[in-house]
Design a protein around this motif. Sequence first.
Motif, PDB file in Angstrom:
ATOM      1  N   ARG A 146       0.839  -1.198   0.000  1.00  0.00           N
ATOM      2  CA  ARG A 146       0.000   0.000   0.000  1.00  0.00           C
ATOM      3  C   ARG A 146       0.876   1.251   0.000  1.00  0.00           C
ATOM      4  O   ARG A 146       0.874   2.038   0.935  1.00  0.00           O
ATOM      5  CB  ARG A 146      -0.929  -0.001   1.216  1.00  0.00           C
ATOM      6  CG  ARG A 146      -1.972  -1.105   1.224  1.00  0.00           C
ATOM      7  CD  ARG A 146      -2.895  -1.044   0.000  1.00  0.00           C
ATOM      8  NE  ARG A 146      -3.551   0.243  -0.151  1.00  0.00           N
ATOM      9  CZ  ARG A 146      -4.742   0.532   0.374  1.00  0.00           C
ATOM     10  NH1 ARG A 146      -5.398  -0.376   1.085  1.00  0.00           N
ATOM     11  NH2 ARG A 146      -5.285   1.719   0.176  1.00  0.00           N
ATOM     12  N   ALA A 147       1.628   1.432  -1.087  1.00  0.00           N
ATOM     13  CA  ALA A 147       2.438   2.642  -1.208  1.00  0.00           C
ATOM     14  C   ALA A 147       1.571   3.883  -1.336  1.00  0.00           C
ATOM     15  O   ALA A 147       2.047   5.003  -1.138  1.00  0.00           O
ATOM     16  CB  ALA A 147       3.377   2.534  -2.411  1.00  0.00           C
ATOM     17  N   ASP A 148       0.290   3.696  -1.668  1.00  0.00           N
ATOM     18  CA  ASP A 148      -0.623   4.833  -1.750  1.00  0.00           C
ATOM     19  C   ASP A 148      -0.916   5.425  -0.381  1.00  0.00           C
ATOM     20  O   ASP A 148      -1.463   6.533  -0.288  1.00  0.00           O
ATOM     21  CB  ASP A 148      -1.934   4.407  -2.416  1.00  0.00           C
ATOM     22  CG  ASP A 148      -2.602   3.236  -1.705  1.00  0.00           C
ATOM     23  OD1 ASP A 148      -1.892   2.267  -1.369  1.00  0.00           O
ATOM     24  OD2 ASP A 148      -3.826   3.291  -1.490  1.00  0.00           O
ATOM     25  N   LEU A 149      -0.548   4.711   0.692  1.00  0.00           N
ATOM     26  CA  LEU A 149      -0.745   5.218   2.052  1.00  0.00           C
ATOM     27  C   LEU A 149       0.534   5.814   2.630  1.00  0.00           C
ATOM     28  O   LEU A 149       0.582   6.133   3.817  1.00  0.00           O
ATOM     29  CB  LEU A 149      -1.248   4.088   2.963  1.00  0.00           C
ATOM     30  CG  LEU A 149      -2.570   3.432   2.549  1.00  0.00           C
ATOM     31  CD1 LEU A 149      -2.950   2.347   3.543  1.00  0.00           C
ATOM     32  CD2 LEU A 149      -3.683   4.472   2.430  1.00  0.00           C
ATOM     33  N   CYS A 150       1.563   5.941   1.808  1.00  0.00           N
ATOM     34  CA  CYS A 150       2.839   6.510   2.255  1.00  0.00           C
ATOM     35  C   CYS A 150       2.850   8.010   1.968  1.00  0.00           C
ATOM     36  O   CYS A 150       2.749   8.421   0.809  1.00  0.00           O
ATOM     37  CB  CYS A 150       4.004   5.826   1.543  1.00  0.00           C
ATOM     38  SG  CYS A 150       4.106   4.042   1.841  1.00  0.00           S
ATOM     39  N   TYR A 151       2.979   8.811   3.021  1.00  0.00           N
ATOM     40  CA  TYR A 151       2.905  10.268   2.888  1.00  0.00           C
ATOM     41  C   TYR A 151       4.251  10.955   3.073  1.00  0.00           C
ATOM     42  O   TYR A 151       4.331  12.179   3.042  1.00  0.00           O
ATOM     43  CB  TYR A 151       1.893  10.828   3.895  1.00  0.00           C
ATOM     44  CG  TYR A 151       0.461  10.499   3.541  1.00  0.00           C
ATOM     45  CD1 TYR A 151      -0.286  11.348   2.735  1.00  0.00           C
ATOM     46  CD2 TYR A 151      -0.128   9.325   3.984  1.00  0.00           C
ATOM     47  CE1 TYR A 151      -1.595  11.042   2.398  1.00  0.00           C
ATOM     48  CE2 TYR A 151      -1.436   9.010   3.651  1.00  0.00           C
ATOM     49  CZ  TYR A 151      -2.166   9.872   2.856  1.00  0.00           C
ATOM     50  OH  TYR A 151      -3.460   9.558   2.520  1.00  0.00           O
ATOM     51  N   GLY A 152       5.300  10.175   3.306  1.00  0.00           N
ATOM     52  CA  GLY A 152       6.622  10.770   3.437  1.00  0.00           C
ATOM     53  C   GLY A 152       7.103  10.908   4.858  1.00  0.00           C
ATOM     54  O   GLY A 152       8.295  11.065   5.095  1.00  0.00           O
ATOM     55  N   TYR A 153       6.187  10.864   5.826  1.00  0.00           N
ATOM     56  CA  TYR A 153       6.574  10.987   7.234  1.00  0.00           C
ATOM     57  C   TYR A 153       6.253   9.731   8.035  1.00  0.00           C
ATOM     58  O   TYR A 153       6.788   9.530   9.125  1.00  0.00           O
ATOM     59  CB  TYR A 153       5.867  12.185   7.877  1.00  0.00           C
ATOM     60  CG  TYR A 153       4.394  11.960   8.140  1.00  0.00           C
ATOM     61  CD1 TYR A 153       3.953  11.447   9.363  1.00  0.00           C
ATOM     62  CD2 TYR A 153       3.441  12.241   7.169  1.00  0.00           C
ATOM     63  CE1 TYR A 153       2.603  11.223   9.595  1.00  0.00           C
ATOM     64  CE2 TYR A 153       2.098  12.022   7.400  1.00  0.00           C
ATOM     65  CZ  TYR A 153       1.678  11.510   8.618  1.00  0.00           C
ATOM     66  OH  TYR A 153       0.347  11.285   8.846  1.00  0.00           O
ATOM     67  N   ASN A 154       5.380   8.862   7.505  1.00  0.00           N
ATOM     68  CA  ASN A 154       4.970   7.661   8.236  1.00  0.00           C
ATOM     69  C   ASN A 154       5.779   6.450   7.772  1.00  0.00           C
ATOM     70  O   ASN A 154       6.201   6.365   6.620  1.00  0.00           O
ATOM     71  CB  ASN A 154       3.474   7.402   8.053  1.00  0.00           C
ATOM     72  CG  ASN A 154       3.062   7.298   6.592  1.00  0.00           C
ATOM     73  OD1 ASN A 154       3.572   8.012   5.742  1.00  0.00           O
ATOM     74  ND2 ASN A 154       2.149   6.408   6.293  1.00  0.00           N
ATOM     75  N   THR A 155       5.999   5.504   8.673  1.00  0.00           N
ATOM     76  CA  THR A 155       6.874   4.368   8.376  1.00  0.00           C
ATOM     77  C   THR A 155       6.175   3.023   8.503  1.00  0.00           C
ATOM     78  O   THR A 155       6.801   1.993   8.339  1.00  0.00           O
ATOM     79  CB  THR A 155       8.096   4.373   9.316  1.00  0.00           C
ATOM     80  OG1 THR A 155       7.636   4.341  10.677  1.00  0.00           O
ATOM     81  CG2 THR A 155       8.953   5.600   9.092  1.00  0.00           C
ATOM     82  N   GLY A 156       4.907   2.990   8.795  1.00  0.00           N
ATOM     83  CA  GLY A 156       4.208   1.720   8.949  1.00  0.00           C
ATOM     84  C   GLY A 156       3.996   1.017   7.626  1.00  0.00           C
ATOM     85  O   GLY A 156       3.888   1.647   6.572  1.00  0.00           O
TER      86      GLY A 156
END
Length: 254
Positions: A146-156
Amino acid sequence: MLLDTGNFVLQQLHPNESAIVVLWESFDFPTDTLLPGMKLGVNHKSGRKWSLVSWLSKHLPTPGPFSLEWEHKTKQLMIKKEEKLYWVAGENELQHISGEAYQNIVFVSNGNEAYITLRSSDEDLTKWTLLSTGQLINRNGGDVARADLCYGYNTGGGCQTWEDLPYYRSSGDAFEMKQGYANLDLDLKRHEENSSYGINDCEAICWSTCSCVAFTHLYDNETGCTFFLWNSTKGTRAVNVFFGPKANPGLFFN
């Protein structure tokens, strides 16, 4: 000839009919989908690299911004957006993230090649597709990444960091897909008419604009952007959504 695997192969018979030489095969040129037998990785001899590239939108097969690559040196599966690293998973993480799908991943490394490929039976076809949003799905069911949930600051979930959280965003902020109409004044809407922008480009612009609270695509082929803005003068903060069968999908802050 078209093989049962889906690989289209151009062959040449040797003049003495002693051997068949493969001149070209479609599996060497993957697009957005990985079928069993296709490779992600590198051919050490020819230097050819195999990777997936997303479409610009689900209606437009123009190459999009996301790529799926296998880094053989670190043994990591990566999703990048224009060389910016969004998502990473090693062999151990892949087993945790993809669950049963991991059983269908084959890792190969020798002097000639280093790659991963998929295997599956006719009854349980494993087929990965990299969507225009950066999401990697198994067409047989379920998410792989789910790279669409990666915002640049989160690491989960394998997300990578590339910037600090903007001061006007809060930890946990995310976009949520909704179907409907936004009840906003026209002066609270802004259009980006560039048809080379996909939905992820719209998301990046909205995320980095403090007054942006929602966005959707502008054109029917899901390119271009429409942004919904917060007008502090009018005190308009919330976006009211009216659901309807002909409404365009949009992404809104929770």
